[in-house]
Design a protein around this motif. Structure first.
Motif, short mmCIF file in Angstrom:
data_model
loop_
_atom_site.label_atom_id
_atom_site.label_comp_id
_atom_site.label_asym_id
_atom_site.label_seq_id
_atom_site.Cartn_x
_atom_site.Cartn_y
_atom_site.Cartn_z
N ILE A 14 -5.30 -3.56 -10.68
CA ILE A 14 -4.03 -3.94 -10.07
C ILE A 14 -4.30 -4.36 -8.63
N SER A 15 -4.02 -5.61 -8.33
CA SER A 15 -4.38 -6.14 -7.00
C SER A 15 -3.58 -5.51 -5.87
N ALA A 16 -2.31 -5.09 -6.19
CA ALA A 16 -1.42 -4.50 -5.18
C ALA A 16 -1.27 -5.42 -3.97
N ALA A 30 5.91 4.03 4.02
CA ALA A 30 7.24 3.55 3.64
C ALA A 30 7.55 3.88 2.19
N VAL A 31 6.60 3.60 1.30
CA VAL A 31 6.82 3.85 -0.13
C VAL A 31 6.95 5.34 -0.39
N LEU A 81 1.14 3.19 -7.26
CA LEU A 81 0.90 2.35 -6.08
C LEU A 81 0.40 3.20 -4.92
N LEU A 82 0.99 4.36 -4.71
CA LEU A 82 0.54 5.26 -3.64
C LEU A 82 -0.90 5.70 -3.88
N ASP A 89 -8.77 2.89 -5.37
CA ASP A 89 -9.21 2.73 -6.76
C ASP A 89 -8.07 2.07 -7.53
N ASN A 90 -8.21 0.79 -7.79
CA ASN A 90 -7.12 0.05 -8.43
C ASN A 90 -7.33 -0.14 -9.94
#
Length: 311
Positions: A14-16, A30-31, A81-82, A89-90
């Motif tokens: 996941i590129s995020a 923020a998240v 995502l966090l 590590d995606n």
């Protein structure tokens, strides 16, 4: 090409968000704050509605379902995502990706149906006030909620099966911050034409039709409000819809903006940021929209707090 990889053991990435370390830190903070507020706010709504008998009405029952859907909706994407931002590590296995997509699609669709059910509840309350409890009886609003969850679950199961048959030969990087269906279709080497046609039909049935029914409900509501002679009566009637109407605008507004703006390579990062704001901020705002001006809910919350203090 469809058999080039064993999908059950494939790692996707996941590129995020590709930003500086400071940018990553700001996004993480923020998240995290938004997620904690979302979970706390919606959980409070759900618990208070369940425990206070005075709130066992059609509107609050549907609101409790909306809160539970928003909790799962936020939890399906934001913790991952966090984790990606914190650990860098995606990687994600295909089964994990399918699970994330399943819960996200289920609760997103459920939100649509619950909001549509709530719009009908407001329509009956204003346009048929004398018959409100006869029409919006317990059997009907429980069936509304059950239908919302059942259709959403079946729809997500179908798409999860679609994802499980995809092959990824040329690219394993999902250009999004979660396992988005369109992002998966963009990198698969499988033929997705039939799947995309089914997705368009699904969008019409699960999004456009409920949205049209919501608009139709508010057309009827506005007509009924305009027939009220006194300004005070019109204001009182309209104020009973403001929370739901605000939620509808918050929910559908960003979607319409995201899907109607021109697509380009340069806009992908902007789309991700807008998607994150929509997926994170809207569930966070719902508890505030429904409670800050709601005297019944605030009163019930205060009574619960007093009882706990005296124990």
């Amino acid at each position: 090409m469809d058999e080039c990889l064993n999908n059950t053991t494939t790692y996707l990435r996941i590129s995020a968000f590709s930003t500086s370390k400071m940018g990553q830190f700001l996004i993480f903070v923020a998240v995290l704050l938004i997620y904690l507020i979302t979970i706390t706010g919606n959980l409070i709504i759900f618990i208070v509605i369940c425990l206070v008998p005075q709130l066992h009405t059609p509107m609050y029952f549907l609101l409790s379902n909306l809160s539970m859907a928003d909790i799962i909706y936020s939890s399906s994407t934001q913790p991952k995502l966090l984790s990606i931002i914190a650990t860098q590590d995606n990687r994600v296995t295909l089964p994990t990706c399918i699970t994330q997509a399943y819960f996200f699609m289920t609760t997103a669709a459920c939100d649509v149906f619950i909001l549509t059910s709530m719009s009908y509840d407001r329509y009956v309350a204003i346009c048929r006030p004398l018959n409100y409890y006869m029409i919006m009886n317990r059997r009907l609003y429980v069936l509304m909620a059950a239908f919302s969850w059942a259709i959403s679950i079946m729809n997500s199961l179908m798409y999860s099966c679609f994802i499980s048959t995809l092959s990824f030969c040329s690219s394993h990087t999902i250009d999004h911050f979660f396992c988005d269906l369109n992002a998966l279709y963009a990198i698969t080497t499988s033929d997705t034409r039939i799947r995309e046609i089914i997705m368009i039909i699904g969008d019409i049935v699960l999004a456009f039709v409920p949205f049209s029914l919501t608009i139709a409900s508010y057309v009827g509501i506005i007509r009924s409000i305009l027939k009220i002679n006194s300004a005070e009566g019109r204001f009182k009637a309209f104020s009973s819809c403001t929370s739901h109407l605000t939620t509808v605008m918050l929910f559908y507004g960003p979607i319409l903006f995201l899907y109607t703006q021109p697509k380009s390579i340069d806009s992908k990062t902007q789309d991700k940021i807008l998607s994150l704001l929509y997926m994170a901020v809207v569930p966070m705002l719902n508890p505030f929209v429904y409670t800050l001006r709601n005297k019944n809910f605030l009163g019930a919350l205060r009574n619960m707090a007093r009882i706990k203090m005296t124990i």
